[in-house]
Design an enzyme around this catalytic site. Structure first.
Site, short mmCIF file in Angstrom:
data_model
loop_
_atom_site.label_atom_id
_atom_site.label_comp_id
_atom_site.label_asym_id
_atom_site.label_seq_id
_atom_site.Cartn_x
_atom_site.Cartn_y
_atom_site.Cartn_z
CE1 TYR A 20 4.58 -5.16 0.78
CE2 TYR A 20 3.02 -5.80 -0.92
CZ TYR A 20 3.38 -4.99 0.14
OH TYR A 20 2.52 -4.00 0.55
CE1 TYR A 148 0.14 -3.40 4.81
CE2 TYR A 148 -1.90 -2.95 3.63
CZ TYR A 148 -0.53 -2.91 3.70
OH TYR A 148 0.19 -2.36 2.67
CG ASP A 249 -7.92 1.25 6.48
OD1 ASP A 249 -8.44 1.34 5.35
OD2 ASP A 249 -6.74 0.87 6.65
CE LYS A 278 -6.37 -2.52 -1.07
NZ LYS A 278 -5.22 -2.67 -1.98
#
Length: 428
Positions: A20, A148, A249, A278
């Site tokens: 990013y 997201y 998710d 994660k």
């Protein structure tokens, strides 16, 4: 800083593209020398308290001796072997543990490379399931705005199409179905009207919807938005009523981050497909998984059908061994009390932010603390400010937030929170 470190940083700035950021005018990067516990040691000598758990995955902190040993033991046996036609103990034991601790209906595990890939796998599962039922027209995914789900193409297609970071690709990704962001705030009274648009979208598109995908209770990178668990309950009911699969998710929320082992537990619901990643390996390496019900797995597999996905590093033994050690370490600890204590301390220490003019909202849930600012935060300026404060906090958009390792002590957490307050005051 020594000359070698300067050379590394200069090369990094010229040639390495960080996430990013621009390749020609990149954000400043800081050279890490080592990390221990909750502290990141920079080459310049600074020691920073990590408020990010390295993008939410290093729940046990850094350089954990148990996880280190698991990696060392496994690498002497086999670091990688293809998962096609072969299997191994770390994968089988990890999958057994995942089935044991997840929702009772989830009993098939597909191991993946990363969180984004686990979402891709989940979406493919849903679409291929309906193809196998002779309903190939059910190939769209419904997603709440503000969500997201990752940076790969299918995952991008179910991220918020307008305010999300992937709007540049709106004309290139598959067009999905979206509903209003859940408006019912976590901790407030649930309003049935918060699912009105969801119900309308389902009625209008039920014939083409393969699944609904959402982040249970916490929308993470889409805005750190905490919504009411009863919204999840209603989504599950609607999926059952209209023959739609539910994909949860939990890449960011799984393994205790919200105060429950999995965020779906806040609503006592069971998804048809679950994505995790994660924190799965405690931040040691990339690994994710997609869990599914027997209904989904046998539905895809009937009449000789096979699921069409197979990453090269699927079931990597080294990652599986560390993940197994990380999950056992978590489950054998008093993690619930740790999260409760972190939440209580963040709630009390961040409360003064409600009276700072630059702050729009203060939100805390589990081991997540958020200051929503009135204006977009300059990441370059913020990183430098926090570095000088002796902490590592990386804001995005309007949000200054922390998701620290679970092992953080009261003093270090106080320093993180006070630094957030100082930064907010600096913007007034």
């Amino acid at each position: 800083m020594n000359t070698k470190a300067d050379e590394l940083l200069a090369f990094d700035r010229r040639h390495i593209w960080h996430p990013y950021t621009s390749a020609t005018t990149p954000l400043t990067t800081y050279l890490v020398e080592s990390a221990q516990g909750v502290r990141i040691q920079l080459a310049g000598g600074e020691s920073l308290i990590d408020g990010m758990a390295s993008w939410w995955c290093a729940i046990h902190g850094y350089n954990n001796p148990i996880l280190n040993q698991a990696a060392k033991d496994q690498i002497d046996s086999v670091s990688h072997v293809m998962f096609g036609g072969l299997t191994h103990r770390p994968a089988t034991e990890l999958c057994k543990l995942l089935i044991d601790i997840s929702a009772p209906n989830l009993n098939h595990v597909f191991l993946a490379d990363s969180g984004s890939i686990s979402v891709e796998v989940a979406m493919k599962m849903a679409i291929q399931y309906w193809q196998a039922q002779g309903k190939g027209n059910k190939n769209k995914i419904l997603s709440p705005r503000g969500g997201y789900h990752g940076d790969t193409f299918a995952a991008m297609s179910v991220c918020d199409p307008s305010t999300g970071m992937h709007h540049l690709f709106s004309d290139a990704v598959t067009q999905q179905v979206f509903t209003d962001r859940p408006s019912c705030v976590f901790g407030s009274k649930f309003s049935p009207s918060s699912t009105t648009d969801l119900e309308n979208q389902i009625k209008e598109n039920k014939d083409v919807l393969a699944a609904i995908i959402l982040e249970p209770v916490v929308q993470g990178a889409g805005g750190m938005w905490f919504y009411h668990p009863d919204y999840l309950t209603r989504v599950r009911e609607l999926c059952d009523e209209h023959d739609i699969l539910l994909i949860a998710d939990e890449i960011a929320t799984g393994f205790g981050r919200t105060g429950k082992l999995f965020a779906c537990e806040w609503a006592s619901i069971e998804p048809d497909i679950l994505c995790i990643g994660k924190a799965l390996t405690g931040g040691y390496m990339s690994l994710a998984a997609t869990l599914a019900t027997s209904k989904v797995a046998t539905g895809i597999s009937k009449n000789g059908g096979v699921f069409m996905h197979g990453p090269t590093f699927m079931g990597n033994p080294l990652a599986c061994a560390v993940a197994l050690a990380s999950l056992r370490l978590l489950l054998e600890s008093d993690w619930e009390l740790k999260i409760q204590n972190i939440q209580q301390q963040m709630s009390s220490t961040l409360e003064p932010a409600t009276r700072i003019n630059s702050v729009k909202d203060v939100r805390v849930l589990g081991a997540i603390g958020v200051l929503e600012m009135n204006d977009t935060v300059n990441v370059e300026t913020a990183q430098a400010f926090f570095k000088d404060e002796g902490v590592w906090i990386r804001p995005f958009g309007h949000l200054v937030y922390i998701m620290p390792p679970y092992i953080i002590n009261e003093s270090d957490l106080n320093t993180l929170c006070k630094s957030m307050l100082s930064f907010a005051n600096s913007l007034c």
